[in-house]
Design a protein around this motif. Structure first.
Motif, mmCIF file in Angstrom:
data_model
loop_
_atom_site.group_PDB
_atom_site.id
_atom_site.type_symbol
_atom_site.label_atom_id
_atom_site.label_comp_id
_atom_site.label_asym_id
_atom_site.label_seq_id
_atom_site.Cartn_x
_atom_site.Cartn_y
_atom_site.Cartn_z
ATOM 1 N N GLU A 1 12.966 -10.310 4.495
ATOM 2 C CA GLU A 1 13.609 -11.629 4.450
ATOM 3 C C GLU A 1 12.575 -12.636 3.936
ATOM 4 O OE1 GLU A 1 14.318 -11.332 8.684
ATOM 5 O OE2 GLU A 1 16.411 -11.923 8.353
ATOM 6 N N THR A 2 12.960 -13.419 2.930
ATOM 7 C CA THR A 2 12.004 -14.410 2.405
ATOM 8 C C THR A 2 12.490 -15.823 2.664
ATOM 9 O OG1 THR A 2 13.094 -14.433 0.252
ATOM 10 C CG2 THR A 2 11.273 -12.862 0.552
ATOM 11 N N PRO A 3 11.600 -16.804 2.758
ATOM 12 C CA PRO A 3 10.136 -16.717 2.640
ATOM 13 C C PRO A 3 9.498 -15.891 3.736
ATOM 14 C CG PRO A 3 10.888 -19.006 2.444
ATOM 15 C CD PRO A 3 12.050 -18.212 2.948
ATOM 16 N N ILE A 4 8.430 -15.170 3.346
ATOM 17 C CA ILE A 4 7.808 -14.213 4.259
ATOM 18 C C ILE A 4 6.285 -14.365 4.245
ATOM 19 C CG2 ILE A 4 7.637 -12.413 2.471
ATOM 20 C CD1 ILE A 4 8.540 -11.559 6.044
ATOM 21 N N PHE A 5 5.676 -14.160 5.404
ATOM 22 C CA PHE A 5 4.220 -14.063 5.505
ATOM 23 C C PHE A 5 3.868 -12.591 5.693
ATOM 24 C CE2 PHE A 5 -0.088 -14.722 6.368
ATOM 25 C CZ PHE A 5 -0.425 -13.911 7.430
ATOM 26 N N MET A 6 2.916 -12.083 4.884
ATOM 27 C CA MET A 6 2.586 -10.656 4.923
ATOM 28 C C MET A 6 1.202 -10.470 5.540
ATOM 29 S SD MET A 6 3.907 -9.680 1.084
ATOM 30 C CE MET A 6 2.897 -10.870 0.210
ATOM 31 N N PRO A 7 1.119 -9.863 6.737
ATOM 32 C CA PRO A 7 -0.205 -9.599 7.331
ATOM 33 C C PRO A 7 -1.045 -8.700 6.427
ATOM 34 C CG PRO A 7 1.526 -9.271 8.961
ATOM 35 C CD PRO A 7 2.204 -9.435 7.626
ATOM 36 N N VAL A 8 -2.341 -8.984 6.378
ATOM 37 C CA VAL A 8 -3.246 -8.213 5.522
ATOM 38 C C VAL A 8 -3.834 -7.050 6.305
ATOM 39 C CG1 VAL A 8 -5.502 -8.318 4.380
ATOM 40 C CG2 VAL A 8 -3.810 -10.110 3.981
ATOM 41 N N GLY A 9 -3.713 -5.849 5.713
ATOM 42 C CA GLY A 9 -4.265 -4.637 6.353
ATOM 43 C C GLY A 9 -5.168 -3.946 5.358
ATOM 44 N N THR A 10 -6.278 -4.571 5.040
ATOM 45 C CA THR A 10 -7.134 -4.182 3.909
ATOM 46 C C THR A 10 -7.455 -2.690 3.863
ATOM 47 O OG1 THR A 10 -8.091 -6.379 3.907
ATOM 48 C CG2 THR A 10 -9.412 -4.639 2.886
ATOM 49 N N GLN A 11 -7.900 -2.130 4.995
ATOM 50 C CA GLN A 11 -8.331 -0.717 5.001
ATOM 51 C C GLN A 11 -7.308 0.174 5.702
ATOM 52 O OE1 GLN A 11 -12.963 -0.583 4.692
ATOM 53 N NE2 GLN A 11 -12.477 -1.649 6.595
ATOM 54 N N ALA A 12 -6.037 -0.054 5.354
ATOM 55 C CA ALA A 12 -4.921 0.730 5.912
ATOM 56 C C ALA A 12 -4.742 0.484 7.403
ATOM 57 C CB ALA A 12 -5.113 2.218 5.628
ATOM 58 N N THR A 13 -5.126 -0.706 7.842
ATOM 59 C CA THR A 13 -4.804 -1.130 9.204
ATOM 60 C C THR A 13 -4.876 -2.658 9.257
ATOM 61 O OG1 THR A 13 -5.690 -1.382 11.447
ATOM 62 C CG2 THR A 13 -7.222 -0.617 9.794
ATOM 63 N N VAL A 14 -3.902 -3.250 9.927
ATOM 64 C CA VAL A 14 -3.998 -4.693 10.188
ATOM 65 C C VAL A 14 -4.947 -4.765 11.378
ATOM 66 C CG1 VAL A 14 -2.774 -6.782 10.914
ATOM 67 C CG2 VAL A 14 -1.683 -5.157 9.348
ATOM 68 N N LYS A 15 -6.145 -5.266 11.143
ATOM 69 C CA LYS A 15 -7.242 -5.096 12.105
ATOM 70 C C LYS A 15 -6.820 -5.450 13.535
ATOM 71 C CE LYS A 15 -11.185 -5.721 8.904
ATOM 72 N NZ LYS A 15 -10.577 -4.933 7.875
ATOM 73 N N ALA A 16 -7.076 -4.509 14.441
ATOM 74 C CA ALA A 16 -6.876 -4.655 15.884
ATOM 75 C C ALA A 16 -5.408 -4.531 16.319
ATOM 76 C CB ALA A 16 -7.440 -5.985 16.414
ATOM 77 N N MET A 17 -4.508 -4.253 15.337
ATOM 78 C CA MET A 17 -3.083 -4.150 15.696
ATOM 79 C C MET A 17 -2.570 -2.729 15.455
ATOM 80 S SD MET A 17 -1.733 -7.083 16.649
ATOM 81 C CE MET A 17 -3.149 -7.152 17.708
ATOM 82 N N THR A 18 -1.682 -2.231 16.321
ATOM 83 C CA THR A 18 -1.005 -0.958 16.036
ATOM 84 C C THR A 18 0.296 -1.278 15.285
ATOM 85 O OG1 THR A 18 0.356 -1.028 18.021
ATOM 86 C CG2 THR A 18 -1.839 -0.027 18.242
ATOM 87 N N PRO A 19 0.806 -0.311 14.500
ATOM 88 C CA PRO A 19 2.094 -0.534 13.827
ATOM 89 C C PRO A 19 3.201 -0.904 14.826
ATOM 90 C CG PRO A 19 1.032 1.402 12.912
ATOM 91 C CD PRO A 19 0.187 0.963 14.084
ATOM 92 N N GLU A 20 3.118 -0.340 16.002
ATOM 93 C CA GLU A 20 4.115 -0.633 17.050
ATOM 94 C C GLU A 20 4.076 -2.125 17.421
ATOM 95 O OE1 GLU A 20 3.045 1.397 20.578
ATOM 96 O OE2 GLU A 20 5.088 1.623 21.329
ATOM 97 N N GLU A 21 2.862 -2.663 17.557
ATOM 98 C CA GLU A 21 2.729 -4.088 17.905
ATOM 99 C C GLU A 21 3.200 -4.959 16.747
ATOM 100 O OE1 GLU A 21 -1.410 -3.752 18.805
ATOM 101 O OE2 GLU A 21 -1.090 -3.793 20.982
ATOM 102 N N LEU A 22 2.925 -4.512 15.511
ATOM 103 C CA LEU A 22 3.363 -5.279 14.334
ATOM 104 C C LEU A 22 4.892 -5.341 14.288
ATOM 105 C CD1 LEU A 22 0.824 -3.925 11.701
ATOM 106 C CD2 LEU A 22 0.920 -6.260 12.604
ATOM 107 N N LYS A 23 5.534 -4.237 14.673
ATOM 108 C CA LYS A 23 7.002 -4.240 14.692
ATOM 109 C C LYS A 23 7.509 -5.159 15.794
ATOM 110 C CE LYS A 23 7.785 0.164 12.429
ATOM 111 N NZ LYS A 23 8.133 1.586 12.548
ATOM 112 N N LYS A 24 6.793 -5.180 16.912
ATOM 113 C CA LYS A 24 7.198 -6.013 18.052
ATOM 114 C C LYS A 24 7.245 -7.491 17.645
ATOM 115 C CE LYS A 24 7.570 -6.012 22.807
ATOM 116 N NZ LYS A 24 8.498 -7.168 22.716
ATOM 117 N N ILE A 25 6.269 -7.903 16.801
ATOM 118 C CA ILE A 25 6.245 -9.313 16.365
ATOM 119 C C ILE A 25 7.016 -9.487 15.057
ATOM 120 C CG2 ILE A 25 4.126 -9.941 17.584
ATOM 121 C CD1 ILE A 25 2.559 -9.507 15.018
ATOM 122 N N GLU A 26 7.767 -8.433 14.682
ATOM 123 C CA GLU A 26 8.699 -8.498 13.545
ATOM 124 C C GLU A 26 8.013 -8.670 12.190
ATOM 125 O OE1 GLU A 26 11.828 -10.797 16.424
ATOM 126 O OE2 GLU A 26 12.127 -11.057 14.271
#
Ligand SMILES: Cc1ccc(CCc2c3nc[nH]c3cc3c(=O)[nH]c(N)nc23)cc1
Length: 372
Positions: free
Chosen positions: A29-54
């Motif tokens: 859905e746009t406009p959208i903010f895209m978290p940066v996960g430079t080295q194949a991880t959004v630092k300190a976050m699990t994919p599960e937590e990223l989904k939780k915050i949508e």
């Protein structure tokens, strides 16, 4: 088509748009903010937590993943989605910007850029063909063309030569791209802070019929007003039926001002980077949690926030974690900052839907302490 942009509504008060980007890994859905996960991880976050915050889409980086663990290894793992266990959309940048800003740049030529790795100093070469080979191996839904982001400030002749090379490199990216039906290649508009050069780059880049376009060469140290001015004479000339991505922009005021000027996609390392240093983005401005004044403050980080961090912990506790060097400290503030920005975008989408975005901007700036 690798992606399909659905324009839902154009705001009556401004150039803002509401839209949906349909990708092979789901809808954005746009406009959208895209978290940066430079080295194949959004630092300190699990994919599960990223989904939780949508979080709907995350970014990763060609330059970093080519150097470590190597794009061939990621390909063997089944691609980036599988490797990092993220089944929603991913966007990768092409690596050019990172070479200029991170690697020890040896030289730029028509062929590409020679650089030394910031990890072990080993010598490498990135070209449009190499960047696309890496992005094809990683398998992101949206891949950025290999471009040159001119530094700021830069003289006219340099910017002109650079944008014209970026156009020639785009042609080479398109020719090298192996999976256009499932990975959407975005072109990147350059031209520095020069109106005529921006229009030249725009005409050249738009002459290639691509699924989406980015405004590059901004958020490189220029004053915010100059960035807004460039957007004002650039976005109105971009196709209305394609997504527009403003690269590297993510502070709250820039997100709102960018949306008002017709931008659909944003990224920034900001919320995660300052989160790890203990700075929280709250609805009443920034909270630098290590500050002694929070030592016995038992309020939540942000009294108006309903995220897990703000519902579960006090400022005193989070300050203690930072002072004690506990890993949980970074996780909790990163979680909150990402939730804050993702929630801001949700409120912006709602304001566009109700044709009250400029009113929203005024309210937000008053609360957040920005001057209009
Ligand atoms: C993982 C990831 C990190 C960062 C980025 C965006 C990085 C970025 C810029 N950041 C600030 N200004 C920027 C300008 C450009 C640009 O002109 N071209 C490209 N390819 N990237 C940019 C993309 C992906």
């Amino acid at each position: 088509m690798a992606i399909k942009y659905e324009l839902i509504k154009v705001c009556k008060q401004s150039g803002a748009r509401l839209g949906k980007i349909h990708t092979p890994h789901g809808v954005i859905e746009t406009p959208i903010f895209m978290p940066v996960g430079t080295q194949a991880t959004v630092k300190a976050m699990t994919p599960e937590e990223l989904k939780k915050i949508e979080a709907q889409i995350i970014l990763s980086n060609t330059y970093h993943l080519y150097l470590r663990p190597g794009h061939k290894l990621v390909e063997k793992a089944g691609g980036l989605h599988k490797f990092m266990n993220w089944d929603k959309p991913i966007l990768t940048d092409s690596g050019g910007f990172q070479v200029f800003s991170l690697g020890d740049l040896r030289k730029i030529s028509e062929e590409g850029v020679e650089f030394r790795s910031h990890i072990d100093g080993s010598k490498h070469f990135l070209s449009p063909e190499k960047a696309i080979e890496i992005e094809n191996s990683l398998g992101a839904d949206i891949i950025m063309a290999f471009d040159e982001c001119a530094p700021y400030p830069a003289d006219r002749q340099y910017v002109k030569n650079s944008l014209e090379r970026t156009t020639r490199w785009l042609k080479r990216c398109i020719d090298a791209h192996k999976y256009p039906e499932r990975q959407a290649l975005f072109g990147i508009i350059q031209g520095g802070m020069y109106k005529d050069l921006r229009h030249q780059s725009l005409n050249e880049i738009l002459s290639f019929d691509l699924p989406g376009y980015a405004v590059g060469g901004l958020s490189v140290g220029e004053p915010k007003d100059l960035m807004y001015e460039v957007l004002e004479y650039t976005t109105p000339l971009m196709p209305k039926d394609k997504p527009r991505y403003l690269m590297g922009v993510g502070s709250p005021d820039c997100l709102i001002e960018g949306v008002i000027r017709g931008i659909d996609m944003f990224d920034c390392v900001h919320p995660t980077r300052i989160g790890r240093n203990g700075t929280a983005m709250t609805s009443i401005g920034r909270v630098v949690i290590k500050n002694a004044k929070y030592a016995e403050d038992f309020m939540p980080l942000d009294p108006n926030c309903d995220c897990y961090t703000c519902k579960s912990y006090s400022r005193a506790y989070i300050r203690h974690l930072f002072k004690a060097g506990e890993i949980l400290a970074s996780r909790l503030v990163t979680y909150h900052n990402l939730h804050f920005l993702l929630n801001l975008m949700k409120e912006i989408r709602q304001a566009i839907m109700e044709d009250r975005l400029l009113d929203y901007r005024r309210e937000f700036f008053q609360k957040y302490g920005y001057t209009l």
